[in-house]
Design a protein around this motif. Structure first.
Motif, short mmCIF file in Angstrom:
data_model
loop_
_atom_site.label_atom_id
_atom_site.label_comp_id
_atom_site.label_asym_id
_atom_site.label_seq_id
_atom_site.Cartn_x
_atom_site.Cartn_y
_atom_site.Cartn_z
N THR A 38 -89.31 -14.52 6.71
CA THR A 38 -90.30 -14.24 5.66
C THR A 38 -90.57 -12.74 5.64
O THR A 38 -90.89 -12.15 6.67
N THR A 39 -90.42 -12.14 4.46
CA THR A 39 -90.62 -10.70 4.31
C THR A 39 -91.70 -10.44 3.26
O THR A 39 -91.63 -10.99 2.15
N ILE A 40 -92.69 -9.64 3.61
CA ILE A 40 -93.79 -9.29 2.71
C ILE A 40 -93.88 -7.77 2.62
O ILE A 40 -93.88 -7.08 3.64
N LYS A 41 -93.97 -7.26 1.40
CA LYS A 41 -94.13 -5.82 1.18
C LYS A 41 -95.52 -5.56 0.63
O LYS A 41 -95.95 -6.21 -0.32
N THR A 49 -101.89 -5.68 9.87
CA THR A 49 -101.57 -6.83 10.73
C THR A 49 -101.34 -8.04 9.83
O THR A 49 -102.21 -8.39 9.02
N LEU A 50 -100.17 -8.65 9.96
CA LEU A 50 -99.85 -9.82 9.13
C LEU A 50 -99.52 -11.01 10.01
O LEU A 50 -98.83 -10.89 11.03
N LEU A 51 -100.01 -12.17 9.58
CA LEU A 51 -99.71 -13.43 10.24
C LEU A 51 -99.23 -14.44 9.21
O LEU A 51 -99.78 -14.53 8.11
N LEU A 52 -98.22 -15.19 9.57
CA LEU A 52 -97.81 -16.36 8.80
C LEU A 52 -98.47 -17.56 9.45
O LEU A 52 -98.19 -17.89 10.60
N GLY A 66 -94.53 -0.20 5.17
CA GLY A 66 -95.13 -1.12 4.23
C GLY A 66 -94.43 -2.46 4.11
O GLY A 66 -94.84 -3.30 3.30
N THR A 67 -93.37 -2.70 4.89
CA THR A 67 -92.61 -3.95 4.82
C THR A 67 -92.75 -4.69 6.15
O THR A 67 -92.48 -4.11 7.22
N TYR A 68 -93.11 -5.96 6.08
CA TYR A 68 -93.40 -6.77 7.28
C TYR A 68 -92.52 -8.02 7.25
O TYR A 68 -92.31 -8.63 6.20
N ALA A 69 -92.00 -8.39 8.42
CA ALA A 69 -91.08 -9.53 8.49
C ALA A 69 -91.38 -10.37 9.72
O ALA A 69 -91.79 -9.87 10.77
N SER A 70 -91.14 -11.66 9.57
CA SER A 70 -91.27 -12.60 10.69
C SER A 70 -89.91 -12.75 11.37
O SER A 70 -88.90 -12.22 10.91
#
Length: 389
Positions: free
Chosen positions: A49-52, A72-75, A91-95
């Motif tokens: 999962t990738t969120i920008k 800080t990002l959590l799925l 700026g790009t976050y991935a699990s």
């Protein structure tokens, strides 16, 4: 005759009055210093999962969008697991690559560096049906690439597509020689010299490609256009490959993407649809009135790749070829200013390409070109993709 002249004069005066009354209108909202959070991405049920994260900007702002770093990002699974997402690029976050429970609901939790907390709604994971095929047709405008798919359960109905396009290309010239600064001469390139003539490049889709089968009795998508390449595109000169990715959407997610498509691609004339308010599913947890741009859906992903070779295309097509000017460089004694090899080649920004011959069997000089004309790495990579055929 005088009546006709008076009529024409009256019409001309009326036109001048109308145009003279037109003044540019710049609404205050265009200059407002609002920088709302933009959340771009989806929850991948069977992968990464990738969120920008970025910020909105004024239409008149010519700077690149401001990326939201340090968050800080959590799925999160509803009443279940939490998976940390790492910042892999600015700026790009991935699990990690995950296989989520397709019977559960999930959301994205965001805590920005300044302490504000956001979260998307918990959404179920849609199962995406396989792509039946990716094909292409020769049309008047060039090469039309399309996708076919269907859901025998009639349960999908709403679709979105993205693609990765890769093509092979070459530099304008292949440099067979190099300048040796130790001897001040031009010598043949050897096996130890990296080849810089043939490269590959990859681009990613930027347009919003969506489709629906709601008006049909069966859940079938037939020859949905994905990409149109002009017949003279350099991408078609050697070999072209496209990987099409398919995602199932809910009706709400489709409506969001449809509104976004209209707002970003169809504005410009009186007959285009008016901009509409984008209603996403991401909220500020402490301030529900703060606008947040983005809709985080959840689905599995299906993909399919095809290759298109130049030999398969019409012979009359003339894909663009790189062009650069060649100059002749003649060796001369060091005390002369014209034709000194070192003057042209020692900096490395100008490269010997091939030999020049006169009436004798020995070269009298060399053709030279700018480094960008012989090194394809200015526009791509010499590393052959693992999937390339």
């Amino acid at each position: 005759m005088q009546m006709r002249i008076r009529s024409l004069t009256s019409i001309l005066c009326l036109c001048l009055l109308l145009f003279g009354c037109v003044e540019p209108y710049a609404p205050d909202v265009l200059q407002a210093p609002n920088q709302y959070l933009v959340v771009d991405g989806f929850i991948n049920g069977t992968g990464v999962t990738t969120i920008k994260l970025s910020r909105t900007q004024n239409i008149a702002d010519t700077k690149a969008p401001l990326l939201e770093s340090g968050a800080t990002l959590l799925l999160e699974e509803e009443q279940g697991e939490q998976y940390v997402m790492s910042e892999v690029d600015l700026g790009t976050y991935a699990s990690d690559s995950l296989r989520l429970n397709l019977d559960k609901k999930y959301r994205i939790y965001i805590r920005t560096e300044n302490g504000r907390e956001y979260a998307s709604e918990f959404v179920a994971i849609k199962r995406t049906p396989p792509i039946d095929g990716v094909g292409w047709d020769v049309v008047n405008e060039g090469l039309q690439i399309y996708v076919n798919t269907h859901d025998p359960q009639n349960d999908t109905r709403y679709y979105r597509w993205e693609y990765e396009a890769t093509w092979a290309f070459t530099a304008a010239y292949e440099a067979l020689y190099k300048y040796d600064p130790a001897t001040g001469t031009v010598v043949l390139r050897g096996p130890e010299d990296e080849q810089t003539y043939r490269c590959w490049r990859t681009d990613y889709s930027t347009a919003i490609e969506i489709g629906t089968s709601t008006r049909l009795s069966e859940d079938v998508i037939f020859e949905e256009p994905i990409l149109l390449l002009p017949s003279n595109s350099e991408k078609l000169r050697i070999k072209y490959s496209i990987l099409v990715k398919q995602y199932a959407l809910t009706r709400e997610a489709y409506q969001y993407w449809e509104s976004l498509k209209k707002n970003t691609e169809s504005i410009g004339t009186l007959f285009d649809p008016l901009p509409s308010q984008l209603t996403g599913n991401v909220r500020n947890l402490s301030d529900a009135e703060e606008p947040v741009i983005g809709y985080v859906s959840a689905s599995t992903m299906q993909d399919k790749r095809i290759f298109i070779s130049r030999e398969e295309l019409p012979r009359e097509w003339r894909p663009l070829q790189p062009y650069c000017q060649l100059d002749s460089v003649l060796p001369a004694p060091p005390d002369e200013t014209f034709g000194d090899l070192a003057r042209y080649f020692e900096s490395g920004f100008y490269v010997p390409v091939n030999e020049i011959y006169g009436s004798s069997p020995f070269p009298i000089g060399y053709f030279g070109a700018a480094l960008s004309c012989v090194d394809c790495r200015f526009r791509g990579t010499t590393r052959r993709p693992l999937f390339w055929q």
